[in-house]
Design a protein around this motif. Structure first.
Motif, PDB file in Angstrom:
ATOM      1  N   GLU A 116       0.864  -1.180   0.000  1.00  0.00           N
ATOM      2  CA  GLU A 116       0.000   0.000   0.000  1.00  0.00           C
ATOM      3  C   GLU A 116       0.902   1.232   0.000  1.00  0.00           C
ATOM      4  N   VAL A 117       0.708   2.099  -0.974  1.00  0.00           N
ATOM      5  CA  VAL A 117       1.556   3.284  -1.143  1.00  0.00           C
ATOM      6  C   VAL A 117       0.698   4.523  -0.919  1.00  0.00           C
ATOM      7  N   THR A 118       1.124   5.396   0.015  1.00  0.00           N
ATOM      8  CA  THR A 118       0.371   6.610   0.341  1.00  0.00           C
ATOM      9  C   THR A 118       1.318   7.802   0.349  1.00  0.00           C
ATOM     10  N   LEU A 119       0.874   8.909  -0.216  1.00  0.00           N
ATOM     11  CA  LEU A 119       1.629  10.163  -0.194  1.00  0.00           C
ATOM     12  C   LEU A 119       0.831  11.161   0.628  1.00  0.00           C
ATOM     13  N   GLU A 120       1.392  11.565   1.768  1.00  0.00           N
ATOM     14  CA  GLU A 120       0.690  12.424   2.705  1.00  0.00           C
ATOM     15  C   GLU A 120       1.296  13.818   2.732  1.00  0.00           C
ATOM     16  N   GLY A 121       0.436  14.819   2.977  1.00  0.00           N
ATOM     17  CA  GLY A 121       0.882  16.197   3.125  1.00  0.00           C
ATOM     18  C   GLY A 121       1.212  16.518   4.564  1.00  0.00           C
ATOM     19  N   PRO A 122       1.612  17.755   4.848  1.00  0.00           N
ATOM     20  CA  PRO A 122       2.015  18.130   6.201  1.00  0.00           C
ATOM     21  C   PRO A 122       0.890  18.000   7.220  1.00  0.00           C
ATOM     22  N   ASP A 123      -0.368  18.117   6.793  1.00  0.00           N
ATOM     23  CA  ASP A 123      -1.506  18.000   7.707  1.00  0.00           C
ATOM     24  C   ASP A 123      -2.170  16.629   7.614  1.00  0.00           C
ATOM     25  N   LYS A 124      -1.400  15.632   7.157  1.00  0.00           N
ATOM     26  CA  LYS A 124      -1.880  14.262   6.992  1.00  0.00           C
ATOM     27  C   LYS A 124      -2.910  14.119   5.866  1.00  0.00           C
TER      28      LYS A 124
END
Length: 391
Positions: free
Chosen positions: A305-313
């Motif tokens: 599972e590949v996830t790209l998260e920002g600074p605020d999740k």
């Protein structure tokens, strides 16, 4: 069926399984074992469906091969070539390929409907009109007679000679303890993904037109050859194997489930690793794999599972992917304000290992000026001239 309340949970569960593991399943090939020859000169598809049914009950997965497959060398890796209903007139190049397969150690089995010129060991019975149903309705609720014909004749006529014929064939690495629990194995270089399904039917002494749609609860063993490690893919747990004749076994319980999926590996996976390579301002290449015995990579692709998260999740990207040392993927990288950072989170779906890495976002681009390339007057003129409704 959306109107059937009993099917919603099962449908949703299957959907989740294929969402998470679908790319992994399709990255593997069927485990080569028994090739079932399908000739355009002697097709009879019902006959071949009965052969495939019988092989499934033997836990010797069959795969149809055509003339083109045979001439392309796709018998390589198979232990058995199964031939039924093949008469005279088959091209010589195909028969020569059968002979080459046999000369290299392959076993050819044929039924009594085959011509005398067809090579192979006689099974001792025929897949003829007495064994092959005339209908084609096994999937229908009212198809009980075809189903009963198929299952009853297998038990009474075909099972014993088939078991005798396959007694001399080398076993595949995984099987089950009885004919009521079936397997469908996919294989990589050093791993196997094995689907297991409970197919314990209501006895024929009980009348009903629903038999093929129901399975009785059952307990059975997964039989595994020596040298393989086994994990339950859906639970994420390692399977504790016990010694058994000819290898090891794992006790399966199908009293509250109709199937399971197991991963077999030659080397026991212990961790997951990853690396990234920036391929452009808005993209990066991700490679991830399972490791065994330290940093040694397992060659086959595995589910991640590949996830790209920002600074605020905030989730900017999420995908279930099949990844391996030789199977990377491209991850899109969004543009964020200066100073912001992204986190790439990679979780393997076999062990549950999580790896993460900070990623620089793409630089924000200036807003392009909007230009009306058509013009209001042109659009108004076009709509005015239309004679029909415009949506």
């Amino acid at each position: 069926n959306p109107e059937d309340p009993y099917s919603r949970g099962e449908d949703e569960a299957l959907l989740r399984i294929f969402q998470r593991f679908g790319s992994y399943f399709t990255s593997l090939d069927p485990l080569p074992d028994v090739a079932v020859y399908f000739s355009p000169l002697h097709p009879w598809p019902q006959q071949k469906s009965v052969v495939l049914h019988d092989l499934a009950r033997l836990r010797r997965p069959g795969m149809l091969v055509s003339q083109e497959d045979v001439l392309a060398g796709r018998l390589a890796g198979c232990k058995v070539l199964f031939i039924a209903g093949l008469g005279e007139g088959e091209p010589k190049v195909v028969l020569d390929a059968f002979g080459q397969f046999e000369s290299k150690g392959g076993i050819i089995l044929k039924d009594k409907t085959c011509a005398a010129s067809v090579p192979g060991k006689d099974l001792g019975f025929a897949y003829d009109k007495d064994q092959v149903h005339d209908g084609w309705g096994l999937a229908w609720p009212n198809g009980e007679w075809e189903f009963a014909h198929l299952w009853t004749n297998y038990q009474q006529t075909r099972e014993k000679p088939l078991l005798q014929a396959f007694a001399a064939v080398p076993a595949i690495p995984v099987s089950t303890s009885d004919r009521e629990v079936l397997i469908s194995p996919l294989a990589g270089k050093e791993s196997i993904c094995c689907f297991v399904m409970n197919a314990t039917y209501v006895p024929m002494s009980v009348e009903g037109k629903w038999r093929q749609h129901a399975a009785l609860p059952r307990r059975a063993d997964l039989l595994v050859q020596e040298g393989w490690h086994v994990r339950d893919l859906l639970s994420g747990k390692a399977c504790k194997l016990e010694r058994a004749a000819g290898g090891n076994r794992f006790a399966m319980d199908f009293t509250r489930a109709e199937g399971a999926i197991y991963i077999l590996t030659k080397r026991e996976p212990t961790a997951a690793a990853m690396k990234t390579e920036r391929t452009g301002s808005t993209s990066l290449r991700l490679t991830a794999w399972l490791t065994a015995g330290g940093d040694q990579a397992i060659a086959d692709p595995m589910p991640f599972e590949v996830t790209l998260e920002g600074p605020d999740k905030t989730t900017y990207y999420r995908k279930f992917a099949s990844l391996g040392p030789d199977k990377p993927m491209e991850v899109p990288v969004p543009a964020l304000e200066k100073g912001a950072a992204l986190t790439l989170v990679v979780r393997d779906l076999v062990l549950g290992t999580v790896n993460s890495r900070t990623i620089d976002p793409a630089a924000p681009q200036g807003t392009a000026e909007v230009e009306d390339v058509v013009g209001r007057d042109s659009i108004r003129d076009f709509l005015t001239k239309r004679k029909g409704n415009v949506t």
